[in-house]
Design an enzyme around this catalytic site. Structure first.
Site, short mmCIF file in Angstrom:
data_model
loop_
_atom_site.label_atom_id
_atom_site.label_comp_id
_atom_site.label_asym_id
_atom_site.label_seq_id
_atom_site.Cartn_x
_atom_site.Cartn_y
_atom_site.Cartn_z
N GLY A 117 -8.77 -47.65 53.86
CA GLY A 117 -9.75 -47.32 52.83
C GLY A 117 -10.98 -48.19 53.02
O GLY A 117 -11.10 -48.91 54.00
N TYR B 135 -6.41 -52.91 54.47
CA TYR B 135 -7.43 -52.35 55.35
C TYR B 135 -7.59 -50.84 55.31
O TYR B 135 -8.59 -50.32 55.81
CB TYR B 135 -7.17 -52.78 56.80
CG TYR B 135 -7.54 -54.22 57.02
CD1 TYR B 135 -8.84 -54.58 57.34
CD2 TYR B 135 -6.60 -55.23 56.85
CE1 TYR B 135 -9.19 -55.90 57.51
CE2 TYR B 135 -6.95 -56.56 57.01
CZ TYR B 135 -8.24 -56.89 57.34
OH TYR B 135 -8.59 -58.20 57.49
N HIS C 281 -8.46 -49.80 63.47
CA HIS C 281 -9.44 -48.72 63.34
C HIS C 281 -10.77 -49.27 62.81
O HIS C 281 -11.84 -48.92 63.32
CB HIS C 281 -8.89 -47.63 62.42
CG HIS C 281 -9.77 -46.43 62.32
ND1 HIS C 281 -10.46 -46.10 61.18
CD2 HIS C 281 -10.07 -45.47 63.23
CE1 HIS C 281 -11.14 -45.00 61.39
NE2 HIS C 281 -10.92 -44.59 62.63
N ASP C 282 -10.71 -50.12 61.79
CA ASP C 282 -11.93 -50.75 61.26
C ASP C 282 -12.65 -51.52 62.35
O ASP C 282 -13.88 -51.42 62.50
CB ASP C 282 -11.60 -51.71 60.11
CG ASP C 282 -11.20 -51.00 58.83
OD1 ASP C 282 -11.22 -49.75 58.79
OD2 ASP C 282 -10.87 -51.71 57.85
N GLY D 36 -13.69 -51.07 53.06
CA GLY D 36 -13.59 -52.53 53.12
C GLY D 36 -12.37 -52.98 53.89
O GLY D 36 -11.83 -52.26 54.71
N ASP E 11 -10.62 -42.82 66.37
CA ASP E 11 -9.92 -41.99 65.40
C ASP E 11 -8.58 -41.48 65.95
O ASP E 11 -7.57 -41.47 65.24
CB ASP E 11 -10.79 -40.81 64.97
CG ASP E 11 -11.95 -41.23 64.07
OD1 ASP E 11 -12.03 -42.41 63.69
OD2 ASP E 11 -12.77 -40.36 63.74
#
Length: 118
Positions: free
Chosen positions: A30, A28, A48-49, A32, A92
């Site tokens: 980076g 996860y 975070h995604d 995609g 973030d």
């Protein structure tokens, strides 16, 4: 905002690891992401995604949204401005703090995501 996130990471980990170390880590960290996170740090990236996905549902563009924040000691702190900016900043800041606490396993950097991220 991606540039601010990079600086938040540096704030939280006191500069011990450059932000680019997280760009190709696990399933996860980076661009995609899929499958089961490989470890605690990768779970930070998935969270975070998911946070960015939630922000996007409210009409925010997390990767492009500039927000106000400060580095106090080793803690990124958001300065409230608007719902969208606050949401993205919180995503973030939480991720940066999570990264700082999670062990970094070099064996999970640049893995074969096609075989390991199912």
């Amino acid at each position: 905002n991606i540039l601010q996130f990079r600086k938040m990471i540096q704030c939280a980990n006191k500069g011990s690891r450059a932000a680019w170390h997280y760009l190709d880590y696990g399933c996860y960290c980076g661009p995609g992401g899929r499958g089961t996170p490989v470890d605690e740090l990768d779970r930070c990236c998935k969270i975070h995604d998911d946070c960015y996905i939630e922000a996007g549902k409210d009409g925010c563009y997390p990767k492009l949204t500039w927000y106000s924040w400060d580095c106090t000691g080793d803690a990124p702190t958001c300065n409230p401005k608007s719902k969208c900016k606050d949401f993205v900043c919180a995503c973030d800041a939480a991720a940066a703090k999570c990264f700082a606490k999670a062990p970094y396993n070099k064996a999970n950097w640049n893995i074969d995501t096609k075989t390991r991220c199912k």
